[in-house]
Enzyme design. Structure first.
Site: not given
Length: 337
Positions: A101, A170, A301
């Site tokens: 991420h 997210h 996502e």
């Protein structure tokens, strides 16, 4: 209506976007969604996304990335390395042996500039060359705006060097309106294949046919009827945490709660989504005083497939210098008739 609801310290603000169908609260810290409120089947307000009580709680690096915009590259990069134009780049390893991420302080932890626009907010951030190990200065925008019962999130960016980019939101959706197990939610995903993951959650590059597996949601099915199956992939990930490759170009995912009557349709220009059943929530207190447990939410996502710099011959994550990156995801909330 679009307004600044609250000004906090260090340039962090809480913003409200509303119309007759939806009220969305978002902060410029990580472009993080705080609330998505719509009416349920009983005409009562229902907040369709989990979250914390205070913006400060989102600043803690607890590994949830709760409702944040994620970048410069979402999901995992194997061993935190990649080669581009003959040069090997190293990005932070922060999830087992891999980078996750965007690194130690990815976009989820940045304070974005913003401007209020008609029906929404335009966020802006300049990611400098070398930030978190990524090449190129990236001029990035994210626009959050409402159209009737839909929240649109548009991403765009340009880099002065070849780089990688893969942006997602997210969001942890729970259409019951509070932290509660999602077993009784139903799910539909227009995808005939999903990606396998290893013990570290990294996409292996192997795609499996969903047919006759616990991963087949081509027709609407109750999540609880499948998530507890003995499929090795579910055991490895402690639930769903897998990329799905879409077969259609719109309305690829539908999530529904019979309790509230609310249906969420997700439509995206991206080719895949990581479907994640919030397997690592571990007792955090939410904004309504409820305790958040594993599988109390579902993340959809939307993105390019994980680790595509290593797993695809022509990786979609690669952004050439001067090329414009543009993708959009729309979340539509309606009461099912």
């Amino acid at each position: 209506m679009v307004e600044v609801k609250e000004r906090l310290e260090n340039g962090i603000d809480v913003l409200s976007i509303s119309n007759s169908h939806l009220t969305v609260e978002v902060t410029n810290f990580g472009c993080t969604l705080l609330k998505i409120v719509t009416k349920d089947k009983n005409d009562q307000d229902c907040d369709c996304i989990l979250g914390f009580e205070h913006v400060e709680d989102y600043q803690k690096r607890d590994g949830t990335y709760l409702n944040a915009l994620v970048g410069r590259v979402c999901n995992r990069i194997e061993k935190g390395t990649f080669t581009m134009n003959g040069t090997e780049y190293h990005v932070p390893i922060n999830n087992g042996p891999n980078s996750l991420h965007g690194g130690i302080e990815g976009f989820s932890y940045k304070v974005f500039d913003y401007s209020l626009i008609e029906d929404g907010v335009k966020f802006h951030y300049v990611s400098k060359d070398g930030e978190e190990g990524y090449p190129g200065t990236l001029d990035f925008y994210a626009i959050y705006w409402l159209d009737e019962s839909s929240l649109h999130i548009q991403y765009s960016g340009v880099s002065d060097k070849d780089t990688l980019i893969n942006i997602t939101n997210h969001g942890y959706f729970n259409l019951n309106g509070y932290a509660s197990n999602i077993d009784d939610h139903t799910l539909r995903i227009s995808a005939s294949k999903f990606g396998c993951v290893d013990l570290d959650g990294l996409y292996t590059g192997q795609l499996r046919d969903v047919k006759e597996t616990a991963f087949d949601f081509n027709t609407e099915k109750r999540i609880g009827d499948f998530i507890h199956s003995e499929d090795e992939q579910l055991i490895i990930a402690r639930g769903y945490d897998h990329p799905y490759v879409f077969d259609t170009k719109e309305n690829q995912v539908c999530l529904y709660s019979s309790l509230s009557g609310i249906e969420l349709k997700v439509s995206t220009t991206y080719p895949t989504a990581q479907i994640y059943s919030a397997n690592y929530l571990d007792g955090q207190t939410d904004k309504y005083g409820k305790i958040m447990h594993p599988q109390d939410g579902l993340c959809i996502e939307t993105s390019y497939i994980a680790d595509s710099i290593h797993k695809e011959e022509n990786p979609k994550v690669l952004l050439k210098a001067g090329q414009v990156f543009e993708e959009e995801t729309t979340y539509t909330f309606e009461v099912r008739k």
